[in-house]
Design a protein around this motif. Sequence first.
Motif, PDB file in Angstrom:
ATOM      1  N   THR A   1       0.879  -1.264   0.086  1.00 17.86           N
ATOM      2  CA  THR A   1      -0.032   0.038  -0.004  1.00 17.86           C
ATOM      3  C   THR A   1       0.882   1.338   0.000  1.00 17.86           C
ATOM      4  N   ASN A   2       2.107   1.230   0.004  1.00 20.91           N
ATOM      5  CA  ASN A   2       2.935   2.411   0.115  1.00 20.91           C
ATOM      6  C   ASN A   2       4.085   2.243  -0.989  1.00 20.91           C
ATOM      7  N   GLU A   3       4.822   3.277  -1.264  1.00 24.51           N
ATOM      8  CA  GLU A   3       5.951   3.251  -2.122  1.00 24.51           C
ATOM      9  C   GLU A   3       6.951   2.591  -1.698  1.00 24.51           C
ATOM     10  N   PHE A   4       7.461   2.441  -0.085  1.00 23.07           N
ATOM     11  CA  PHE A   4       8.303   1.658   0.070  1.00 23.07           C
ATOM     12  C   PHE A   4       8.438   0.318  -0.161  1.00 23.07           C
ATOM     13  N   VAL A   5       7.201  -0.222   0.173  1.00 22.04           N
ATOM     14  CA  VAL A   5       7.050  -1.674  -0.210  1.00 22.04           C
ATOM     15  C   VAL A   5       6.869  -2.098  -1.603  1.00 22.04           C
ATOM     16  N   LYS A   6       6.298  -1.145  -2.360  1.00 22.59           N
ATOM     17  CA  LYS A   6       6.245  -1.614  -3.850  1.00 22.59           C
ATOM     18  C   LYS A   6       7.850  -1.273  -4.494  1.00 22.59           C
ATOM     19  N   THR A   7       8.734  -0.252  -4.172  1.00 24.79           N
ATOM     20  CA  THR A   7      10.037  -0.320  -4.570  1.00 24.79           C
ATOM     21  C   THR A   7      10.734  -1.531  -3.840  1.00 24.79           C
ATOM     22  N   LEU A   8      10.365  -1.997  -2.610  1.00 24.89           N
ATOM     23  CA  LEU A   8      11.285  -3.117  -2.183  1.00 24.89           C
ATOM     24  C   LEU A   8      10.797  -4.555  -3.125  1.00 24.89           C
ATOM     25  N   SER A   9       9.421  -4.812  -3.164  1.00 22.54           N
ATOM     26  CA  SER A   9       9.064  -5.981  -3.984  1.00 22.54           C
ATOM     27  C   SER A   9       9.580  -5.817  -5.489  1.00 22.54           C
ATOM     28  N   SER A  10       9.707  -4.819  -5.951  1.00 23.23           N
ATOM     29  CA  SER A  10      10.124  -4.615  -7.469  1.00 23.23           C
ATOM     30  C   SER A  10      11.524  -4.910  -7.475  1.00 23.23           C
TER      31      SER A  10
END
Length: 281
Positions: free
Chosen positions: A9-18
């Motif tokens: 739900t936020n930029e941090f986790v999306k960047t991490l998963s990507s």
Amino acid sequence: MALFMSHMTNEFVKTLSSSVQKEAEELGYTGDSFKIYDGKNDVATQVSQIEQAVTLGVDGIIIEPVSTDGIVKAVKDAEKVGVKVVILNQRISDQNAADTFVGADNESTGAALMKKVMEDLDGKGNIVELLGPMGSDGQVGRSKGFDSVLAEYPDVKVIASDSADWDTAKALTLTENWLTSSDIQAVVAQNDGMAVGAAQAIKEAGLTDKIKVYGVDATSDGLNAIVNGGMTGTVSQGTENQGKISADLCSNLIYGQSVPKEVIATNVVYTKENVNEILKK
């Protein structure tokens, strides 16, 4: 290989998963050989997802845990049947149950941020804290770091402290409520998403020049808020590097190679003075 995120739900986790996915693909884990699961901030959901992947025969898993305690049994059960386990970003309470950990030391991250806050406030004033989900490794560790520094500054008062669950909208609402009844010199948030929400509430109240705002993760939103004057500082934990390393270690484990028991990211504090260093990368 499979990746289990606490939420998306936020930029941090999306960047991490990507970053995990990108490195996994570079290593040959494409299509059905790599899958990402969204735990939706629910322990039961994440445990069920881990159990499902293990049943389907996954060789190695990377877990960014919803809870420090709640997934330990699932990790142990996976290891019992030969599945390799990397814990990412937030530790679990029995870290020895997994093969390795990649992430930050959240206590030192919290301490690094609060030291910067104290420096900017000259060691006096009123602050409020926006916390992550209560009981998560990020919340517990960063709060310990906050408290260890605050103990040295008796002229600083924490007049409010509450969880906004890493969520921008929740942080905005909490900050709006605090602004109506409190004299605040700084908002210290445990991630940039919440800091951005606080900065928005402060801007709408016309108080940007009077209240400093700090976060963690050095997301693009957080860094741009520093450039634009909405935020004062953030701490980077090497998000993309964490993801890359976790995929590398998981692959190494799958192929029977030895890996270090932990890899700890380096904290870097970014403010207006040095923010361009990271924006140029």
